[in-house]
Design an enzyme around this catalytic site. Structure first.
Site, PDB file in Angstrom:
ATOM      1  N   HIS A 129       0.547  -0.969   0.512  1.00 38.86           N
ATOM      2  CA  HIS A 129       0.323   0.139  -0.076  1.00 38.86           C
ATOM      3  C   HIS A 129       0.538   1.168   0.018  1.00 38.86           C
ATOM      4  CE1 HIS A 129       0.755   1.282   4.493  1.00 38.86           C
ATOM      5  NE2 HIS A 129       0.443  -0.060   4.510  1.00 38.86           N
ATOM      6  N   CYS A 142       4.828  -4.330   6.319  1.00 40.54           N
ATOM      7  CA  CYS A 142       4.417  -4.313   5.168  1.00 40.54           C
ATOM      8  C   CYS A 142       4.954  -3.596   4.510  1.00 40.54           C
ATOM      9  CB  CYS A 142       2.905  -3.073   5.085  1.00 40.54           C
ATOM     10  SG  CYS A 142       1.470  -3.428   5.854  1.00 40.54           S
TER      11      CYS A 142
END
Length: 326
Positions: A129, A142
């Site tokens: 993301h 992430c």
């Protein structure tokens, strides 16, 4: 399947937010540039979808280089800088697939913090993301991307898109071989299998409710077994028959039929330490005819076929996780 023990609640909460807090500090929008890959600065990326407009997409994240490489039908169409997990929160390596897509995702844990253009890889918090890119690993696990790049990537991924996270970046290799899908080189059999591909085109964006579910196969030499997963549910298994040597750590994405070679055309990638000739020989792995028939009913362009020497642990997958840790 995973070789890790279950994450603690504290780790899961931290992972679910990943870089959400960093986003509040000012994410980099990103800039499309024309540079050599090693010259890319934080937030810069290349994007050339015209090099290969169609075909299945595969994402390779290189932890060492802090780069994300995007391949479509075996051709690299984009490269971006990224920021992965910092010390103590390292981004796990292995094979993942996109489990969920949410363009406007917000953290349910950290004050509704934004996580734009999220492609979820695990249900305990690992995702691709948009986020802040300081030029080094800084997330809680992430893979942070430039905002503009993450929006472009969001348009071409689908549920089931393979994401390989590895220390090194390896280029994909084209493999044309009957292996697994075709029991032999018989022309009549090839024609039959090609006919079953009709109507199973590669959609631009699958959902879990589509008529053609995403099919993945995992062959484990440890368990001498092959499992078939549709979307995120294990639906069948059969015996693994192979030459007895290590299978290696490889991922194959089916591109379609190759009529000239009378075989299936695969894009082969490794998530191990090095590429080898073994990844180009699919005939060394097979199963019995009854299970082959089940496979042939379900395969489609874009399906994933994974080889591993690790054990299969479907009971340890967290909810719908589809993970093979290296």
């Amino acid at each position: 399947m995973t070789t890790r023990t279950s994450l603690s609640r504290r780790t899961m909460i931290a992972g679910s937010a990943c870089a959400a807090l960093a986003l509040l500090a000012g994410p980099l929008v990103g800039q499309h540039v024309y540079k050599e890959l090693h010259e890319l600065k934080p937030g810069e990326f290349t994007w050339h979808p015209e090099r290969q407009p169609y075909g299945p997409v595969a994402v390779i994240v290189s932890l060492t280089d802090q780069r994300v490489h995007i391949y479509r039908n075996g051709i690299r169409i984009a490269v971006s800088t990224c920021s992965t997990g910092k010390t103590g929160h390292e981004t796990p390596t292995g094979v993942f697939v996109v489990l969920q897509k949410d363009r406007d995702h917000r953290s349910s844990t950290y004050n509704n913090a934004p996580m734009p253009n999220m492609n979820r890889l695990t249900w305990d918090g690992i995702a691709l993301h948009a986020g802040n890119l300081p030029g080094y690993p800084a997330s809680h696990g992430c893979v942070r991307l430039p905002l503009k790049f993450s929006a472009l990537l969001f348009e071409i991924t689908h549920l089931g898109t393979p994401v390989i996270i590895a220390d090194e970046h390896h280029f994909p290799v084209d493999v044309v071989h009957p292996g697994m899908i075709l029991a032999n080189h018989a022309e009549t059999e090839f024609e039959h299998v090609v006919s079953t591909l009709e109507g199973r085109k590669h959609p631009s964006d699958w959902t879990l409710d589509d008529a053609y579910p995403i099919t993945s196969m995992i062959a484990s030499s440890h368990d001498r077994r092959i499992v078939v997963i549709e979307n995120d549910v294990e639906i069948a298994d059969g015996p693994l028959i192979w030459d007895g040597d290590p299978l290696g750590a490889h991922v194959y994405v089916l591109k379609g039929a190759h009529e000239g070679a009378q075989g299936m055309h695969w894009q082969a990638l490794t998530y191990g330490t090095s590429q080898s000739a073994e990844m180009q020989d699919l005939e060394r792995v097979r199963t019995d005819e009854a299970f082959s028939q089940q496979i042939r009913k379900r395969f489609h362009p874009g399906m994933i076929y994974i080889m591993t020497d690790l054990p299969l642990h479907p009971d340890s997958r967290s909810q719908r996780d589809f993970v093979i840790m290296s």
